[in-house]
Design an enzyme around this catalytic site. Structure first.
Site, PDB file in Angstrom:
ATOM      1  N   ASP A 117      -7.745  -3.339  14.203  1.00 29.02           N
ATOM      2  CA  ASP A 117      -9.157  -3.427  13.800  1.00 29.02           C
ATOM      3  C   ASP A 117      -9.394  -4.567  12.804  1.00 29.02           C
ATOM      4  O   ASP A 117     -10.464  -4.665  12.216  1.00 29.02           O
ATOM      5  CB  ASP A 117      -9.637  -2.089  13.209  1.00 29.02           C
ATOM      6  CG  ASP A 117      -8.889  -1.685  11.928  1.00 29.02           C
ATOM      7  OD1 ASP A 117      -7.967  -2.431  11.505  1.00 29.02           O
ATOM      8  OD2 ASP A 117      -9.227  -0.637  11.350  1.00 29.02           O
ATOM      9  N   ASP A 141       0.820  -1.214   0.000  1.00 27.94           N
ATOM     10  CA  ASP A 141       0.000   0.000   0.000  1.00 27.94           C
ATOM     11  C   ASP A 141       0.850   1.259   0.000  1.00 27.94           C
ATOM     12  O   ASP A 141       2.078   1.193   0.105  1.00 27.94           O
ATOM     13  CB  ASP A 141      -0.977  -0.018   1.187  1.00 27.94           C
ATOM     14  CG  ASP A 141      -0.337  -0.565   2.470  1.00 27.94           C
ATOM     15  OD1 ASP A 141       0.895  -0.532   2.584  1.00 27.94           O
ATOM     16  OD2 ASP A 141      -1.081  -1.022   3.352  1.00 27.94           O
ATOM     17  N   GLU A 162      -9.761  -1.727   5.211  1.00 25.17           N
ATOM     18  CA  GLU A 162     -10.409  -1.498   6.498  1.00 25.17           C
ATOM     19  C   GLU A 162     -11.681  -2.340   6.601  1.00 25.17           C
ATOM     20  O   GLU A 162     -12.171  -2.853   5.590  1.00 25.17           O
ATOM     21  CB  GLU A 162     -10.752  -0.010   6.644  1.00 25.17           C
ATOM     22  CG  GLU A 162      -9.526   0.924   6.624  1.00 25.17           C
ATOM     23  CD  GLU A 162      -8.712   0.890   7.926  1.00 25.17           C
ATOM     24  OE1 GLU A 162      -8.730  -0.135   8.640  1.00 25.17           O
ATOM     25  OE2 GLU A 162      -8.035   1.895   8.210  1.00 25.17           O
ATOM     26  N   HIS A 188      -7.721  -5.027   9.998  1.00 27.47           N
ATOM     27  CA  HIS A 188      -7.449  -4.729   8.584  1.00 27.47           C
ATOM     28  C   HIS A 188      -6.228  -5.494   8.084  1.00 27.47           C
ATOM     29  O   HIS A 188      -5.349  -5.882   8.855  1.00 27.47           O
ATOM     30  CB  HIS A 188      -7.340  -3.217   8.325  1.00 27.47           C
ATOM     31  CG  HIS A 188      -6.097  -2.557   8.828  1.00 27.47           C
ATOM     32  ND1 HIS A 188      -6.066  -1.241   9.214  1.00 27.47           N
ATOM     33  CD2 HIS A 188      -4.837  -3.013   8.993  1.00 27.47           C
ATOM     34  CE1 HIS A 188      -4.839  -0.935   9.590  1.00 27.47           C
ATOM     35  NE2 HIS A 188      -4.074  -1.984   9.471  1.00 27.47           N
TER      36      HIS A 188
HETATM   37  P1  PGA Z   1       1.952  -2.734  12.684  1.00 27.45           P
HETATM   38  O1  PGA Z   1       0.794  -2.501  11.615  1.00 27.45           O
HETATM   39  O2  PGA Z   1       2.809  -3.824  12.127  1.00 27.45           O
HETATM   40  O3  PGA Z   1       2.667  -1.405  12.720  1.00 27.45           O
HETATM   41  O4  PGA Z   1       1.311  -3.104  13.954  1.00 27.45           O
HETATM   42  C1  PGA Z   1       0.117  -3.569  11.054  1.00 27.45           C
HETATM   43  C2  PGA Z   1      -1.009  -3.043  10.199  1.00 27.45           C
HETATM   44  O5  PGA Z   1      -1.579  -1.988  10.526  1.00 27.45           O
HETATM   45  O6  PGA Z   1      -1.371  -3.708   9.221  1.00 27.45           O
END
Ligand code: PGA
Length: 265
Positions: free
Chosen positions: A141, A72, A148, A143
């Site tokens: 959450d 992304d 999302e 995602h």
């Molecule tokens: P993080 O993020 O590895 O910084 O916890 C994971 C994500 O949001 O997909």
């Protein structure tokens, strides 16, 4: 799904690094380019550090022929912004192991050509022959990439609007939630599930609920990471804390302890 519960985040990084190197070596032996799907965020950093360390110590494979695709990218950051995911992945990983910069790809957030960015990214992945192994983190959450909750399980690369939760989670990179861009380009869940092998990494108590929902909950757009349940080759690498709310924990440990050698990584 293979769920592997390891002692700590260093063990997660080490097994993830083994998996990546295995693909790079197998592809090189067959004279083809390994195509790696890369994730940003904090979780994969230890894996990237481990791979970089092995390269520095002359224990790693050559990455000269490797091609990479990010999951992304933020939309609306000034050119060359240090938090852009393309800049981040080069800084944190690909430069250190020696992937040539022209082989490092991310969705193109150029404002003027945004409407075609998703389609162009899908075509680029396809042209490279598809992603061999895709590293994934998981949001608190649920995602996956920046898909999302509510994202179509069949979605392709497109623009998404971040939730307030994600902007809060990512504020640490920008100073405040308000400074986090609202829009992103992200591979869709349909894009992600086309990769040959999905490697989800999660560490820490803060991910325990999301991991339980993704692995043991219903397949639902409410928890986008639950789409993993529809894929044929998924490895979920967890530390004890991230695994702590899984109901079938004992069974996963048993399966991994008895894993036949011939199954490989
Ligand atoms: P993080 O993020 O590895 O910084 O916890 C994971 C994500 O949001 O997909």
């Amino acid at each position: 799904m293979e769920v592997v519960v390891l002692d700590d985040s260093a063990a997660v990084a080490s097994l993830a690094a083994d998996t990546i190197e295995d693909v790079v070596r197998r592809r090189a032996a067959a004279n083809t380019a390994a195509v790696l799907g890369l994730a940003t965020g904090s979780t994969p950093l230890a894996t990237y550090e481990e791979l970089s360390r092995r390269t520095r110590d002359d224990r790693g494979p050559s990455y000269a022929g490797v091609v990479t695709f990010n999951l992304d990218e933020y939309v609306g950051l000034p050119d060359g912004h240090e938090q852009s995911y393309l800049a981040t992945i080069r800084r944190e990983f690909t430069d250190a192991v020696g992937v040539p910069p022209e082989r490092v790809h991310g969705p193109d957030p150029t404002e003027e050509t945004l409407p075609s960015a998703g389609e162009r990214y899908e075509a680029a992945i396809e042209q490279a022959g598809g992603i061999d192994v895709q590293i994934l983190g998981i949001g608190s959450d649920g995602h996956l990439a920046f898909n999302e909750p509510g994202s179509s399980l069949a979605s392709l690369t497109r623009i998404k609007t971040l939730t307030a939760t994600t902007r809060r989670d990512n504020a640490r990179f920008f100073g405040s939630p308000d400074a986090v861009p609202r829009h992103v380009l992200t591979q869709g869940l349909g894009t992600i599930t086309r990769a040959g092998h999905l490697l989800l990494l999660a560490t820490g108590e803060g991910k325990a609920d999301a991991v339980a929902a993704a692995v043991e909950g219903p397949v639902s757009a409410t928890c986008p990471a639950s789409v993993l349940q529809l894929h044929r080759h998924v490895s979920v690498l967890l530390d004890e804390a991230a695994a702590s709310r899984l109901v079938r924990l004992d069974y996963y440990r048993e399966v991994y302890a008895d894993k036949p050698d011939w199954q490989g990584i």
